[in-house]
Design a protein around this motif. Sequence first.
Motif, PDB file in Angstrom:
ATOM      1  N   LEU A  39       0.823  -1.209   0.000  1.00 46.13           N
ATOM      2  CA  LEU A  39       0.000   0.000   0.000  1.00 46.13           C
ATOM      3  C   LEU A  39       0.861   1.265   0.000  1.00 46.13           C
ATOM      4  CD1 LEU A  39      -2.758  -1.155   2.497  1.00 46.13           C
ATOM      5  CD2 LEU A  39      -2.742  -1.309   0.004  1.00 46.13           C
ATOM      6  N   ASN A  40       1.984   1.191   0.705  1.00 44.22           N
ATOM      7  CA  ASN A  40       2.972   2.267   0.707  1.00 44.22           C
ATOM      8  C   ASN A  40       4.277   1.662   1.220  1.00 44.22           C
ATOM      9  OD1 ASN A  40       3.061   2.550   3.649  1.00 44.22           O
ATOM     10  ND2 ASN A  40       1.050   3.533   3.465  1.00 44.22           N
ATOM     11  N   PRO A  41       5.369   2.408   1.294  1.00 47.41           N
ATOM     12  CA  PRO A  41       6.650   1.807   1.696  1.00 47.41           C
ATOM     13  C   PRO A  41       6.647   1.166   3.089  1.00 47.41           C
ATOM     14  CG  PRO A  41       7.041   3.930   0.655  1.00 47.41           C
ATOM     15  CD  PRO A  41       5.549   3.793   0.826  1.00 47.41           C
ATOM     16  N   THR A  42       5.680   1.505   3.942  1.00 48.51           N
ATOM     17  CA  THR A  42       5.677   0.944   5.299  1.00 48.51           C
ATOM     18  C   THR A  42       4.479   0.044   5.603  1.00 48.51           C
ATOM     19  OG1 THR A  42       4.527   2.886   6.186  1.00 48.51           O
ATOM     20  CG2 THR A  42       6.958   2.923   6.209  1.00 48.51           C
ATOM     21  N   THR A  43       3.584  -0.140   4.641  1.00 50.02           N
ATOM     22  CA  THR A  43       2.375  -0.937   4.899  1.00 50.02           C
ATOM     23  C   THR A  43       2.180  -1.985   3.804  1.00 50.02           C
ATOM     24  OG1 THR A  43       1.356   0.984   5.961  1.00 50.02           O
ATOM     25  CG2 THR A  43      -0.107  -0.828   5.337  1.00 50.02           C
ATOM     26  N   VAL A  44       2.040  -3.244   4.236  1.00 53.06           N
ATOM     27  CA  VAL A  44       1.867  -4.358   3.307  1.00 53.06           C
ATOM     28  C   VAL A  44       0.736  -5.256   3.805  1.00 53.06           C
ATOM     29  CG1 VAL A  44       2.972  -6.411   2.313  1.00 53.06           C
ATOM     30  CG2 VAL A  44       4.320  -4.349   2.712  1.00 53.06           C
ATOM     31  N   ILE A  45      -0.067  -5.736   2.879  1.00 55.35           N
ATOM     32  CA  ILE A  45      -1.092  -6.733   3.184  1.00 55.35           C
ATOM     33  C   ILE A  45      -0.775  -7.976   2.356  1.00 55.35           C
ATOM     34  CG2 ILE A  45      -3.532  -7.341   3.043  1.00 55.35           C
ATOM     35  CD1 ILE A  45      -4.169  -4.369   3.398  1.00 55.35           C
ATOM     36  N   LYS A  46      -0.743  -9.115   3.012  1.00 55.39           N
ATOM     37  CA  LYS A  46      -0.498 -10.391   2.334  1.00 55.39           C
ATOM     38  C   LYS A  46      -1.729 -11.267   2.523  1.00 55.39           C
ATOM     39  CE  LYS A  46       4.444 -10.268   3.169  1.00 55.39           C
ATOM     40  NZ  LYS A  46       5.628 -11.014   3.537  1.00 55.39           N
ATOM     41  N   ALA A  47      -2.095 -11.971   1.462  1.00 51.97           N
ATOM     42  CA  ALA A  47      -3.236 -12.879   1.526  1.00 51.97           C
ATOM     43  C   ALA A  47      -2.911 -14.111   0.697  1.00 51.97           C
ATOM     44  CB  ALA A  47      -4.495 -12.194   0.993  1.00 51.97           C
ATOM     45  N   GLY A  48      -3.486 -15.219   1.095  1.00 49.60           N
ATOM     46  CA  GLY A  48      -3.210 -16.432   0.336  1.00 49.60           C
ATOM     47  C   GLY A  48      -4.015 -17.614   0.817  1.00 49.60           C
ATOM     48  N   GLY A  49      -3.718 -18.746   0.209  1.00 45.10           N
ATOM     49  CA  GLY A  49      -4.385 -19.979   0.559  1.00 45.10           C
ATOM     50  C   GLY A  49      -3.458 -21.161   0.360  1.00 45.10           C
ATOM     51  N   LYS A  50      -3.812 -22.244   1.019  1.00 43.59           N
ATOM     52  CA  LYS A  50      -3.000 -23.452   0.924  1.00 43.59           C
ATOM     53  C   LYS A  50      -3.913 -24.661   1.054  1.00 43.59           C
ATOM     54  CE  LYS A  50       0.977 -25.734   2.985  1.00 43.59           C
ATOM     55  NZ  LYS A  50       2.043 -25.665   3.977  1.00 43.59           N
ATOM     56  N   TYR A  51      -3.645 -25.676   0.245  1.00 42.31           N
ATOM     57  CA  TYR A  51      -4.373 -26.943   0.333  1.00 42.31           C
ATOM     58  C   TYR A  51      -3.361 -28.071   0.449  1.00 42.31           C
ATOM     59  CZ  TYR A  51      -6.902 -31.108  -0.998  1.00 42.31           C
ATOM     60  OH  TYR A  51      -7.429 -32.376  -1.016  1.00 42.31           O
ATOM     61  N   THR A  52      -3.588 -28.944   1.425  1.00 43.66           N
ATOM     62  CA  THR A  52      -2.699 -30.086   1.642  1.00 43.66           C
ATOM     63  C   THR A  52      -3.519 -31.363   1.661  1.00 43.66           C
ATOM     64  OG1 THR A  52      -1.248 -28.717   2.998  1.00 43.66           O
ATOM     65  CG2 THR A  52      -0.957 -31.081   3.165  1.00 43.66           C
ATOM     66  N   TYR A  53      -3.073 -32.351   0.898  1.00 43.82           N
ATOM     67  CA  TYR A  53      -3.705 -33.677   0.870  1.00 43.82           C
ATOM     68  C   TYR A  53      -2.695 -34.689   1.389  1.00 43.82           C
ATOM     69  CZ  TYR A  53      -5.400 -38.094  -1.062  1.00 43.82           C
ATOM     70  OH  TYR A  53      -5.810 -39.388  -1.217  1.00 43.82           O
ATOM     71  N   ASN A  54      -3.071 -35.423   2.420  1.00 45.75           N
ATOM     72  CA  ASN A  54      -2.218 -36.475   2.968  1.00 45.75           C
ATOM     73  C   ASN A  54      -2.976 -37.794   2.910  1.00 45.75           C
ATOM     74  OD1 ASN A  54       0.033 -34.891   3.956  1.00 45.75           O
ATOM     75  ND2 ASN A  54      -1.403 -34.080   5.458  1.00 45.75           N
ATOM     76  N   ASN A  55      -2.323 -38.823   2.421  1.00 42.71           N
ATOM     77  CA  ASN A  55      -2.904 -40.165   2.442  1.00 42.71           C
ATOM     78  C   ASN A  55      -1.838 -41.126   2.929  1.00 42.71           C
ATOM     79  OD1 ASN A  55      -3.438 -42.925   0.613  1.00 42.71           O
ATOM     80  ND2 ASN A  55      -5.185 -42.085   1.700  1.00 42.71           N
ATOM     81  N   VAL A  56      -2.156 -41.822   4.003  1.00 46.44           N
ATOM     82  CA  VAL A  56      -1.243 -42.814   4.559  1.00 46.44           C
ATOM     83  C   VAL A  56      -1.905 -44.175   4.408  1.00 46.44           C
ATOM     84  CG1 VAL A  56      -0.039 -43.621   6.612  1.00 46.44           C
ATOM     85  CG2 VAL A  56      -0.320 -41.173   6.216  1.00 46.44           C
ATOM     86  N   PHE A  57      -1.262 -45.057   3.666  1.00 46.66           N
ATOM     87  CA  PHE A  57      -1.734 -46.429   3.560  1.00 46.66           C
ATOM     88  C   PHE A  57      -0.668 -47.314   4.170  1.00 46.66           C
ATOM     89  CE2 PHE A  57      -2.135 -50.592   1.668  1.00 46.66           C
ATOM     90  CZ  PHE A  57      -3.466 -50.853   1.920  1.00 46.66           C
TER      91      PHE A  57
END
Length: 173
Positions: A9-27
Amino acid sequence: ITASLDFVLNPTTVIKAGGKYTYNNVFSDTRYESFYPASWGYLPNMSSNTDYTENVAALYAIGSTRLGRWGVSAGLRGEYTSISPHYEGGSGESQRVKGKSYFDLFPNVQGSFMLNDVGSNMLVASYSRKISRPGFWALNPLRLVLSDYSAVVGNPDLLPTYSHEISVTGIYK
């Protein structure tokens, strides 16, 4: 899978946004045999297999700004978890444990104050909420033989553990 965006937004203000998906399968397929009296033989009562699936999806946003000697950062992560386990003993016993799904919020905030102009001395205070999920083997309800003298049985009803972490740190040079 991870995706994120940074908005400056300016040199001293930042906004971060995101997402993450994790799939785990244990056989896990555990097959026990013994050599008695003169050949190998399958031991169905001691054998088992497990098919454990976990899906975790999270969205987050965090904003940070600096105002003179003060710095502030605050964020929020929303996390949806879905677990689908199936356990089967070699003797035919089967336990389809009811799956679990839950949604949780994890806030965090951090504030800092520079005690000198260059920032080599400062005070930092922070808070965050965290999660610790039980290990895969701790959830398995079937008796799993480890040796001639020991076996383990897990509890599929175990829930995650939550913690609130608060810290105050002084930084000197």
